[in-house]
Design a protein around this motif. Structure first.
Motif, mmCIF file in Angstrom:
data_model
loop_
_atom_site.group_PDB
_atom_site.id
_atom_site.type_symbol
_atom_site.label_atom_id
_atom_site.label_comp_id
_atom_site.label_asym_id
_atom_site.label_seq_id
_atom_site.Cartn_x
_atom_site.Cartn_y
_atom_site.Cartn_z
ATOM 1 N N ASP A 1 -63.665 13.604 48.526
ATOM 2 C CA ASP A 1 -63.094 14.948 48.534
ATOM 3 C C ASP A 1 -63.398 15.566 49.901
ATOM 4 N N VAL A 2 -62.697 16.631 50.228
ATOM 5 C CA VAL A 2 -62.812 17.215 51.566
ATOM 6 C C VAL A 2 -64.240 17.683 51.829
ATOM 7 N N LYS A 3 -64.861 18.349 50.880
ATOM 8 C CA LYS A 3 -66.225 18.863 51.089
ATOM 9 C C LYS A 3 -67.206 17.722 51.358
ATOM 10 N N GLY A 4 -67.175 16.701 50.538
ATOM 11 C CA GLY A 4 -68.075 15.564 50.725
ATOM 12 C C GLY A 4 -67.783 14.804 52.006
ATOM 13 N N THR A 5 -66.509 14.736 52.364
ATOM 14 C CA THR A 5 -66.117 14.048 53.595
ATOM 15 C C THR A 5 -66.623 14.806 54.814
ATOM 16 N N ILE A 6 -66.546 16.129 54.792
ATOM 17 C CA ILE A 6 -67.094 16.931 55.896
ATOM 18 C C ILE A 6 -68.599 16.688 56.014
ATOM 19 N N GLU A 7 -69.299 16.656 54.892
ATOM 20 C CA GLU A 7 -70.741 16.373 54.922
ATOM 21 C C GLU A 7 -71.010 14.995 55.516
ATOM 22 N N PHE A 8 -70.196 14.004 55.146
ATOM 23 C CA PHE A 8 -70.352 12.650 55.678
ATOM 24 C C PHE A 8 -70.100 12.637 57.181
ATOM 25 N N PHE A 9 -69.039 13.300 57.634
ATOM 26 C CA PHE A 9 -68.747 13.349 59.067
ATOM 27 C C PHE A 9 -69.879 14.035 59.832
ATOM 28 N N ASN A 10 -70.451 15.095 59.258
ATOM 29 C CA ASN A 10 -71.577 15.775 59.902
ATOM 30 C C ASN A 10 -72.793 14.849 59.983
ATOM 31 N N TRP A 11 -73.023 14.063 58.933
ATOM 32 C CA TRP A 11 -74.120 13.093 58.933
ATOM 33 C C TRP A 11 -73.906 12.057 60.034
#
Length: 179
Positions: A33-43
């Protein structure tokens, strides 16, 4: 023209839209999902800033016009990452690669070119001595990518961390390329 760029929060929606059953089966294990993907990209960005761990990039395709000047803006067409410290079936200086191409961009030579580009990054950064592609033997498309990118088959091995839904270890075929 294909290029690799670090992914940002602005890319999350297009990244998620590019997932399909093949991406889920062979790479992610589930739809993002977009929220989890943003967190992954930030990681991933944090790893890049620290110079350690998995690093990921978007694969971008632009259409060339006269003189190879793009005629339309580059479009996100996939994902590629490298993990320098994965020890599942690999030697200590091997660097694991993983990738996925969005359905609309498959069959255009994008994945082998992205693999070549990420290997150039590894050489430039002096990360590892061999690039490694671990692929399930049934994933014929990924095997073709490894072969087209110049990797050589080494062996099959049972994973010590990845399992099938029934709990049995995943078997991987290992393909290597000297950097």
């Amino acid at each position: 023209m294909i290029e690799l760029r670090p992914l940002t929060a602005a890319d999350a929606e297009a990244h998620c839209a590019g997932e399909d059953k093949h991406t889920v089966r062979w790479l992610t294990g589930g739809y993002g999902d977009v929220k989890g993907t943003i967190e992954f990209f930030n990681w991933l960005a944090g790893n890049a800033a620290a110079g350690a761990g998995k690093r990921g990039f978007g694969i971008w395709k632009s259409e060339g016009g006269a003189g190879a000047v793009p005629t339309v803006p580059a479009r996100l067409c996939g994902y590629i990452d490298y993990t320098p410290d994965l020890d599942d079936g690999l030697d200590p200086d091997d660097v694991a690669l993983a990738y996925a191409v969005h359905p609309w961009a498959r069959g255009q030579g994008i994945a082998p070119e992205a693999v070549r580009l990420i290997c150039d990054v590894l050489r430039t950064d002096k990360t590892g001595t061999r690039a490694a592609i671990r692929v399930e033997p049934e994933n014929s498309a990924s095997i073709r990518v490894a072969q087209k990118a110049g990797f050589r088959y080494v062996r099959d091995f049972p994973s010590n961390r990845d399992t099938h839904p029934d709990g049995t270890p995943t078997t991987f075929s290992l393909y290597l390329l000297d950097l």
